[in-house]
Motif scaffolding. Structure first.
Motif, PDB file in Angstrom:
ATOM      1  N   GLY A 262       0.954  -1.246   0.177  1.00  0.00           N
ATOM      2  CA  GLY A 262      -0.036  -0.927   0.069  1.00  0.00           C
ATOM      3  C   GLY A 262       0.369   0.573  -0.305  1.00  0.00           C
ATOM      4  N   LYS A 263       1.832   1.402  -0.769  1.00  0.00           N
ATOM      5  CA  LYS A 263       2.580   2.454  -0.502  1.00  0.00           C
ATOM      6  C   LYS A 263       2.332   2.888  -1.708  1.00  0.00           C
ATOM      7  CE  LYS A 263       6.433  -0.143  -1.903  1.00  0.00           C
ATOM      8  NZ  LYS A 263       5.853  -1.144  -1.113  1.00  0.00           N
ATOM      9  N   THR A 264       1.633   3.281  -2.648  1.00  0.00           N
ATOM     10  CA  THR A 264       1.105   3.965  -3.829  1.00  0.00           C
ATOM     11  C   THR A 264       0.165   4.341  -3.022  1.00  0.00           C
ATOM     12  OG1 THR A 264       2.846   2.758  -5.103  1.00  0.00           O
ATOM     13  CG2 THR A 264       1.252   4.009  -6.523  1.00  0.00           C
ATOM     14  N   THR A 265      -0.108   3.770  -2.874  1.00  0.00           N
ATOM     15  CA  THR A 265      -1.975   3.554  -2.231  1.00  0.00           C
ATOM     16  C   THR A 265      -2.066   5.439  -1.149  1.00  0.00           C
ATOM     17  OG1 THR A 265      -2.526   1.358  -3.037  1.00  0.00           O
ATOM     18  CG2 THR A 265      -3.804   2.961  -1.406  1.00  0.00           C
TER      19      THR A 265
ATOM     20  N   LEU B 297       8.820   7.700  -7.342  1.00  0.00           N
ATOM     21  CA  LEU B 297       9.916   7.415  -6.900  1.00  0.00           C
ATOM     22  C   LEU B 297      10.563   5.823  -7.948  1.00  0.00           C
ATOM     23  CD1 LEU B 297      12.590   8.641  -3.998  1.00  0.00           C
ATOM     24  CD2 LEU B 297      12.238   9.475  -5.997  1.00  0.00           C
ATOM     25  N   ASP B 298       9.231   5.688  -8.274  1.00  0.00           N
ATOM     26  CA  ASP B 298       9.032   3.991  -8.863  1.00  0.00           C
ATOM     27  C   ASP B 298       8.806   3.997 -10.254  1.00  0.00           C
ATOM     28  OD1 ASP B 298       8.253   1.325  -9.124  1.00  0.00           O
ATOM     29  OD2 ASP B 298       7.200   1.186  -7.503  1.00  0.00           O
ATOM     30  N   PRO B 299      10.276   3.106 -11.161  1.00  0.00           N
ATOM     31  CA  PRO B 299       9.635   3.310 -12.857  1.00  0.00           C
ATOM     32  C   PRO B 299       8.040   2.799 -12.977  1.00  0.00           C
ATOM     33  CG  PRO B 299      11.724   2.319 -11.541  1.00  0.00           C
ATOM     34  CD  PRO B 299      11.492   2.245  -9.915  1.00  0.00           C
TER      35      PRO B 299
ATOM     36  N   LEU C 286       7.365  10.776  -0.942  1.00  0.00           N
ATOM     37  CA  LEU C 286       7.965  10.135  -1.869  1.00  0.00           C
ATOM     38  C   LEU C 286       7.601   8.493  -2.168  1.00  0.00           C
ATOM     39  CD1 LEU C 286      11.733  10.947  -0.151  1.00  0.00           C
ATOM     40  CD2 LEU C 286      10.083  12.482  -1.632  1.00  0.00           C
ATOM     41  N   ASP C 287       7.367   8.555  -3.043  1.00  0.00           N
ATOM     42  CA  ASP C 287       6.775   6.877  -3.506  1.00  0.00           C
ATOM     43  C   ASP C 287       7.946   5.924  -3.764  1.00  0.00           C
ATOM     44  OD1 ASP C 287       4.772   5.124  -3.110  1.00  0.00           O
ATOM     45  OD2 ASP C 287       4.409   5.397  -5.702  1.00  0.00           O
ATOM     46  N   CYS C 288       8.275   5.514  -2.584  1.00  0.00           N
ATOM     47  CA  CYS C 288       9.314   4.080  -3.115  1.00  0.00           C
ATOM     48  C   CYS C 288       9.072   2.914  -3.884  1.00  0.00           C
ATOM     49  CB  CYS C 288       9.977   3.675  -1.738  1.00  0.00           C
ATOM     50  SG  CYS C 288      10.958   5.794  -0.690  1.00  0.00           S
TER      51      CYS C 288
HETATM   52 MG   LIG Z   1       3.897   0.853  -5.250  1.00  0.00          MG
END
Ligand SMILES: [Mg+2]
Ligand SMILES: Nc1ncnc2c1ncn2[C@@H]1O[C@H](COP(=O)(O)OP(=O)(O)OP(=O)(O)O)[C@@H](O)[C@H]1O
Length: 258
Positions: A14-17, A38-40, A130-132
């Protein structure tokens, strides 16, 4: 300006969410907020740009040559439902990021590229999120160098705490302190899931003051919102999960003092 890294090398917790909806929550509260992908995989980029995939410049350009492409040139207003989302800006990512990062391995101070760039825009924003990516690559190390607080989501999957100790070790090493400012919270929380809840409660007990009181409930609306490329705030303004993000924002603010 305070920098919050949403980090966990485990995938799908759930990082991005969190990055999307917490950024939207801060912006709603009037904080000038910058969300940096920060995630491709660029999932946050797609949502906060209202479904866009192509940008003239992205964070990849910044890592490639910050001199040629200072971060300020890659920042765009965030979009939701065809409109600008007030107070919210986005620095997009793209698939090139992994290759660019590999090529940065020969650069001196390569782990401080983001930190230095954020210093150039420190008066423009109150909060940076920052979304890692789900790994501890050089991108994540850049996030670690730059962040004032690490926000670590864990989900209901019973093995999701595997790796937490490794993550904390990495944070301590990069920050060169054993007093890292981090906070763990439960995402996709389902009250009815007693077995898993008891198991996780026991494991998380050791974290004491580092465990947030807020839990983010599991709800279908979250997945639907991301498919329609919107934060929950515009996709379903009456959703009860917004109260969870409000509570999370409050706890986070208390730990970074903005
Ligand atoms: Mg993510
Ligand atoms: N509170 C929630 N309720 C329901 N679904 C959720 C919730 N939080 C996350 N999800 C769903 O779980 C999946 C993984 O979430 P997300 O992409 O945010 O995780 P992540 O940690 O960023 O993953 P990755 O490690 O791949 O970057 C997504 O399909 C998302 O919609």
């Amino acid at each position: 300006m305070k920098v919050i890294a949403i980090i966990n090398q485990k995938g799908g917790v759930g990082k991005t969410t969190t990055a999307i909806n917490l950024s939207a929550q801060f912006a709603k509260e009037g904080k000038r907020t910058l969300a940096i992908d920060l995630d491709p995989q660029a999932n946050m980029t797609v949502v906060l740009s209202g479904g866009q995939f192509e940008f003239d410049t992205t964070i990849s350009h910044v890592f490639e040559s910050a001199k040629k492409h200072p971060i300020s040139q890659s920042i765009v207003p965030a979009q939701a439902g065809g409109d600008n989302f007030d107070n919210l800006s986005l620095c997009p990512a793209d698939i090139r990021l992994s290759r660019v990062i590999e090529q940065s391995l020969t650069k001196v101070h390569r782990e401080r590229i983001l930190l230095k760039q954020l210093d150039t825009i420190k008066d423009d924003y109150d909060l940076v999120i920052l979304d890692c990516p789900p790994n501890l690559s050089l991108t994540s190390v850049n996030a670690m160098m730059a962040a004032d607080l690490f926000l670590i989501p864990v989900d209901g999957g019973s093995f999701s705490l595997n790796g937490l100790a490794d993550l904390l070790d990495a944070l301590e090493e990069v920050k060169e302190t054993d007093d890292v400012n981090y906070a763990v919270f439960r995402n996709e929380y389902a009250k009815a899931n007693k077995l898993i809840n008891n198991f996780l409660d026991e494991q998380l007990n050791d974290l004491k003051g580092k465990l947030l009181e807020t839990t983010i409930r599991r709800t279908e609306a979250i997945g639907q919102a991301s498919v329609s490329a919107e934060p929950i705030h515009t996709y379903k303004p009456g959703s009860t999960v917004i109260n969870d993000y409000k509570a999370l924002a409050k706890e986070v603010i208390a730990r970074v003092n903005v």
